[in-house]
Design an enzyme around this catalytic site. Structure first.
Site, PDB file in Angstrom:
ATOM      1  CE1 TYR A  19      66.072 -11.743  -4.948  1.00 19.62           C
ATOM      2  CE2 TYR A  19      67.004 -11.382  -2.778  1.00 19.62           C
ATOM      3  CZ  TYR A  19      66.860 -12.235  -4.100  1.00 19.62           C
ATOM      4  OH  TYR A  19      67.102 -13.486  -4.326  1.00 19.62           O
ATOM      5  CB  SER A  39      66.195 -14.990  -0.977  1.00 20.45           C
ATOM      6  OG  SER A  39      67.257 -14.342  -0.439  1.00 20.45           O
TER       7      SER A  39
END
Length: 337
Positions: A161, A136
């Site tokens: 995350y 990501s």
């Protein structure tokens, strides 16, 4: 540039196949004649009906099979790998969402760390030819240098995350070093488009604007995101499946790529694009920056272009128009005839 086409004789395992990117990538591979095994736990992080709609698209292909299971179920994975000659693994399954990781941190450790470890173990013992996995843009955290390069240090995550995604890269690097597993990491930048995730800003903004409801605009709309249309993501990943240097480098078969539009847009400009496409004005309420958010994302895609000759190029206006056309049809906002 002579690129190898995707080998349709191989078997591809796509985890997160009922997810946004997973469905579109699986559909692309299936349309090319590939055998795809889909794997997804179908959790209720967002509307399961949307996941079922994606899955129904894939089930129309004869060479698609689906397994409803969780990556933390190692016994299930072992049985799946033992019974199928899986050549390529594309691991897109993960618990997504920056803000949700603050509310439910344990879910991220189980799915993104334990689940990914299980995938690495399967690749180790079953000798897959290539592992591609979702990372990501969040790994860049509080980096100040732009555009973000895969050569930058990424040791300052600002959300759990992001920390799990950086952990995935480190774990893959270790397994590539120890066991020569070809592994390609994919740092996706704010992916959007038809059948997208309802928790993403462009999706929730569209719903609220159409329904004449208020939208929350963080940091007064002064945030930048490198919005990347789903078709560009799929094209980039498809090219990398057979052409990533990770599968050719025998010393350390490991590589990481940014896949982004290389053109950040202001959040307020995204809202204006939605207003233009829907023909309605947004009712905005402004809020300060949220914990875990970053001010800007901006992808340096030099190595992606150099290695596979591809640069995402869908404009935010074109992409949002396509998304809203789909949205209106999917939610019966217009006559589908």
């Amino acid at each position: 540039m002579n690129l190898k086409p995707v080998d349709s004789t191989k078997t591809y395992l796509v985890t997160g196949a009922a997810g946004f990117i997973g469905m579109h990538l699986s559909k692309k591979l299936l349309s090319m004649g590939c055998k795809v095994i889909g794997y997804d736990n179908m959790n209720d992080y967002y509307d399961v009906n949307l996941k079922l709609s994606r899955l129904n698209i894939l089930k129309k292909f004869d060479h698609f099979t689906f397994h409803k299971a969780d990556l933390i179920d190692r016994d299930y994975l072992e049985n799946l790998f033992s019974k199928n000659n899986i050549d390529v693994v594309i691991n897109l399954a993960a618990q997504a969402g920056v803000r949700y990781s603050i509310e439910k941190p344990h879910v991220y450790i189980q799915s993104n760390i334990v689940g990914f470890f299980n995938i690495l173990e399967m690749c180790r013992y079953h000798k897959v030819s290539h592992l591609l996995y979702a990372s990501s843009s969040s790994v860049y955290g509080s980096n100040q240098k732009i555009p973000f390069s895969t050569e930058d240090m990424v040791d300052q995550p600002v959300s759990l995350y992001a920390a799990t995604k950086k952990s995935n890269e480190l774990m893959a690097h270790t397994y590539s070093h120890l066991y020569k597993i070809p592994a390609t990491g994919l740092r996706f930048f704010t992916v959007y488009g038809p059948y997208g995730r309802p928790d993403m800003a462009y999706y929730s903004f569209t719903k609220a604007i159409i329904e004449d409801k208020m939208i929350k605009v963080f940091n007064n709309g002064d945030m930048y995101r490198d919005f990347t249309y789903i078709d560009d993501i799929v094209e980039g990943v498809t090219r990398l499946i057979e052409n990533s240097p990770a599968i050719f480098n025998k010393t350390l078969p490991y590589k990481v790529y940014n896949i982004g539009n290389n053109k950040p847009e202001r959040l307020i400009d995204l809202i204006q694009a939605i207003e233009h496409s829907t023909g309605k004005k947004a009712i905005k309420k402004y809020y300060p920056m949220q914990a875990g958010d970053v001010y800007q994302t901006y992808a340096d895609i030099k190595n992606l272009f150099e290695d596979v000759g591809f640069k995402p190029n869908t404009s935010i206006d074109d992409g949002i128009n396509k998304f809203i056309t789909w949205y209106n049809q999917y939610y019966n906002q217009v006559d589908m005839n």
